[in-house]
Write an enzyme that holds these catalytic residues in place. Structure first.
Site, PDB file in Angstrom:
ATOM      1  N   LYS A 120      -3.462 -11.084   9.811  1.00 49.34           N
ATOM      2  CA  LYS A 120      -3.497 -11.257  11.264  1.00 49.34           C
ATOM      3  C   LYS A 120      -4.296 -12.497  11.636  1.00 49.34           C
ATOM      4  CE  LYS A 120      -2.886  -6.413  12.426  1.00 49.34           C
ATOM      5  NZ  LYS A 120      -1.619  -6.536  13.158  1.00 49.34           N
TER       6      LYS A 120
ATOM      7  N   LYS B 242       0.846  -1.194   0.000  1.00 48.41           N
ATOM      8  CA  LYS B 242       0.000   0.000   0.000  1.00 48.41           C
ATOM      9  C   LYS B 242       0.876   1.237   0.000  1.00 48.41           C
ATOM     10  CE  LYS B 242      -0.772   1.687   4.589  1.00 48.41           C
ATOM     11  NZ  LYS B 242      -1.572   1.962   5.735  1.00 48.41           N
TER      12      LYS B 242
ATOM     13  N   GLU C 289      -4.229   4.150  17.255  1.00 47.50           N
ATOM     14  CA  GLU C 289      -2.769   4.135  17.404  1.00 47.50           C
ATOM     15  C   GLU C 289      -2.375   5.178  18.442  1.00 47.50           C
ATOM     16  OE1 GLU C 289      -0.647   3.464  13.307  1.00 47.50           O
ATOM     17  OE2 GLU C 289      -2.200   4.966  13.038  1.00 47.50           O
TER      18      GLU C 289
ATOM     19  N   HIS D  87      -7.474  -0.873   5.308  1.00 49.50           N
ATOM     20  CA  HIS D  87      -7.564  -1.777   6.455  1.00 49.50           C
ATOM     21  C   HIS D  87      -8.992  -1.885   7.030  1.00 49.50           C
ATOM     22  CE1 HIS D  87      -3.326  -1.716   6.140  1.00 49.50           C
ATOM     23  NE2 HIS D  87      -3.138  -0.572   6.751  1.00 49.50           N
TER      24      HIS D  87
ATOM     25  N   HIS E  30      -1.778  -5.928   5.255  1.00 52.24           N
ATOM     26  CA  HIS E  30      -1.285  -6.843   6.291  1.00 52.24           C
ATOM     27  C   HIS E  30      -2.323  -7.141   7.360  1.00 52.24           C
ATOM     28  CE1 HIS E  30      -0.221  -3.006   8.209  1.00 52.24           C
ATOM     29  NE2 HIS E  30      -0.348  -3.647   9.336  1.00 52.24           N
TER      30      HIS E  30
ATOM     31  N   LYS F  84      -4.626   8.614  15.098  1.00 48.73           N
ATOM     32  CA  LYS F  84      -3.276   8.616  15.691  1.00 48.73           C
ATOM     33  C   LYS F  84      -3.314   9.361  17.015  1.00 48.73           C
ATOM     34  CE  LYS F  84      -0.647   8.102  11.498  1.00 48.73           C
ATOM     35  NZ  LYS F  84      -0.170   6.763  11.859  1.00 48.73           N
TER      36      LYS F  84
ATOM     37  N   ASP G 187      -5.257   6.487   4.302  1.00 48.29           N
ATOM     38  CA  ASP G 187      -4.203   5.643   4.852  1.00 48.29           C
ATOM     39  C   ASP G 187      -4.760   4.413   5.592  1.00 48.29           C
ATOM     40  OD1 ASP G 187      -1.350   5.312   5.279  1.00 48.29           O
ATOM     41  OD2 ASP G 187      -1.733   5.695   7.399  1.00 48.29           O
TER      42      ASP G 187
END
Ligand code: NAD
Length: 488
Positions: A183, A149, A217, A241, A179, A336, A236
């Site tokens: 998981k 990505k 995050e 995701h 990714h 974030k 992002d």
């Protein structure tokens, strides 16, 4: 419980960008862990190709350091490390020119192993690499390419990128990595849904009140400020995701667990998503950490643009217009510098329709929460009787299944990247995004972003260490609901 390791066929894995951050932090340490687990066959070769001038020994030294720093291993067995490093080699190459290509061609000549090319470089170079692989006769029909990505920054760029790759490679050869799909818990989500009788009959608008997906995050933009400011949380995180998690939680049962059956169902979910209304979105930018503004500056200082309108936090509500989900809201949230690092999907079931217990006038609901990180596991909140005398008072308790506890430390060790790389070698595309999925996700995301831009919308500030903007809480409160606490 010790994981069963099935060795893969001998392979040659070329990692373009093999000296980069991703290769050093994730790809090579992951491959080393697979080597220790006995999954990497002796004949396998890992060939790093990047712009930096370096020889094989220099590269091996770099990767030994990376494994020590990022490998997540308490003890690194020296003999294993030496044997692993012996399987690495390095080629200095220019993705945009001719330097190094003859050397790489020579290395790849005449092998009958599985060939995979990992594009761990800026997406601006994907087309150059694909073209050169073909020019130099390395794009044979069994070769696989792995791309990272971001896959485009909107529908148009994603289409262009797909078309470019399609010039040289068939869709069956292209592995677009997200990714999150690697998981353990994400795959377990499918096992829980489609391997048990218990959940599937309740998995619909009749029994589910709403679903929340949170990816929080604690870190800020760090050194990625310049890149991040052109992207933001929507591009992002949400477009890829969170969208992938939404698909897995909402899709219809595929007929088989095979790549196209699964990806067809995911695509249908994305295509059934309603457009998001402007008042169903809360965007935010983080403020400086109180008393620590120098070390943890606010978002605008971190990206070096005092007028930036890019969001570092987003919360939104959306609906899926199909028979299963009509009327059930899906709330997505990511940001974030939030209070804890935590990724969780929560299915909140509807309340029991009636209470038969006089002492307990309340009605109860089950909550299934699937934790992706940290502490991967699944918790089901169930209602039971409060122990002891005094009548039928009910309490809600978690039935907790921590994977680390239930399955042993060993299982924890398989990180998403190593699993996905092994899937590439096996030729299994199930956990990779197909081109049409990526385009459909952008087709849903684009009008949202274009709407902010047209209205000149500026994100609201939120405190570092909080769980986002006030408006994000409002989004839930208006519906008589609340976000789950972001817990580490
Ligand atoms: P990086 O800047 O650390 O590394 C880039 C690599 O590309 C280096 O090895 C460099 O030598 C090589 N390179 C640059 N120009 C080249 C050229 N002309 N010819 C040959 N090699 C060249 O980048 P990164 O953080 O490792 O990211 C790589 C890719 O992975 C990007 O697409 C990024 O968006 C994606 N990604 C990174 C992360 C991460 O955690 N770092 C996470 C997700 C996705």
């Amino acid at each position: 419980m010790v994981s069963r390791v099935i060795p893969v066929d001998p392979f040659d894995l070329v990692i373009f960008g093999g000296t980069g951050d991703l290769a050093r932090r994730k790809i090579l340490p992951g491959l080393f862990r697979r080597f220790i687990a006995g999954q990497m066959p002796a004949g396998a070769r890992i060939i790093a190709a990047a712009r930096t001038e370096m020889d094989d020994d220099g590269y091996r030294e770099m990767i030994a350091e990376a494994i020590t720093e990022f490998g997540g291993l308490k003890n690194i067995p020296e003999d294993k490390l030496t044997a692993f490093l012996a399987q690495l080699s390095y080629v200095t190459i220019d993705a945009k020119g001719t330097d190094g290509w003859a050397a790489l061609q020579e290395l790849m000549k005449g092998t009958d192993r599985v060939e995979a090319y990992y594009f761990s470089v800026s997406p601006a170079l994907f087309g150059d690499l694909a073209e050169r692989l073909q020019q130099w006769g390395m794009a044979d029909k069994d070769a696989r390419i792995v791309v990272e990505k971001p896959f485009g920054r909107d529908l148009e760029t994603a289409k262009t990128l797909n078309a470019t790759l399609a010039t040289y490679f068939d869709e069956s050869q292209i592995y677009r990595i997200d990714h999150y799909l690697g998981k353990e818990t994400v795959q377990n989500l499918m096992a829980v849904r489609f391997g048990n009788m218990l959940f599937e009959p309740l998995w619909n608008a009749q029994y589910v009140d709403h679903i929340q997906i949170t990816v929080a995050e604690t870190v800020g933009v760090g050194g990625r400020g310049e890149y991040y400011d052109k992207s933001g949380a929507m591009r992002d995180m949400v477009q890829n995701h969170l969208m992938q998690l939404l698909c897995l939680i909402a899709m219809e049962p595929p007929a088989r667990f095979d790549p196209d059956a699964v990806r067809d169902e995911k695509l249908k979910v994305i295509r059934a998503l309603d457009p998001v209304l402007p008042h169903h979105i809360a965007r935010g930018q983080y403020d400086a950490e109180p008393g620590n503004a120098e070390a943890q500056p606010n978002y605008r200082d971190a990206v070096g643009d005092p007028r930036s309108k890019t969001e570092s936090f987003i919360a939104l509500k959306t609906h899926i217009s199909n028979w299963r989900w009509a009327g059930t809201p899906f709330y997505l949230r990511t940001g974030k510098r939030m209070s804890a690092r935590s990724s969780e999907i929560t299915v909140v079931f509807k309340e029991t329709p009636h209470s038969i217990f006089a002492e307990d006038a309340g009605r109860h609901r089950n909550v299934l929460s699937i934790r992706l990180q940290p502490n991967e596991g699944i918790t089901l909140g169930v209602t039971i009787k409060e122990p002891g005398p005094g009548g039928m008072r009910l309490i809600d308790v978690p039935l907790d299944m921590s994977f680390a506890e239930a399955l042993g430390e060993d299982t924890e060790q398989v990180d998403a990247y190593e699993r996905l790389i092994m899937d590439v070698i096996r030729g299994n595309q199930t956990l990779f995004m197909r081109g049409d999925e990526v385009e459909a996700a952008w087709a849903w995301t684009d009008p949202i972003i274009q709407g902010w831009e047209a209205r000149g919308e500026v994100p609201k500030f939120y405190d570092s260490g909080s769980d986002g903007t006030v408006e994000s809480g409002e989004l839930m409160r208006r519906d008589g609901r609340a976000w789950r606490e972001v817990s580490p």
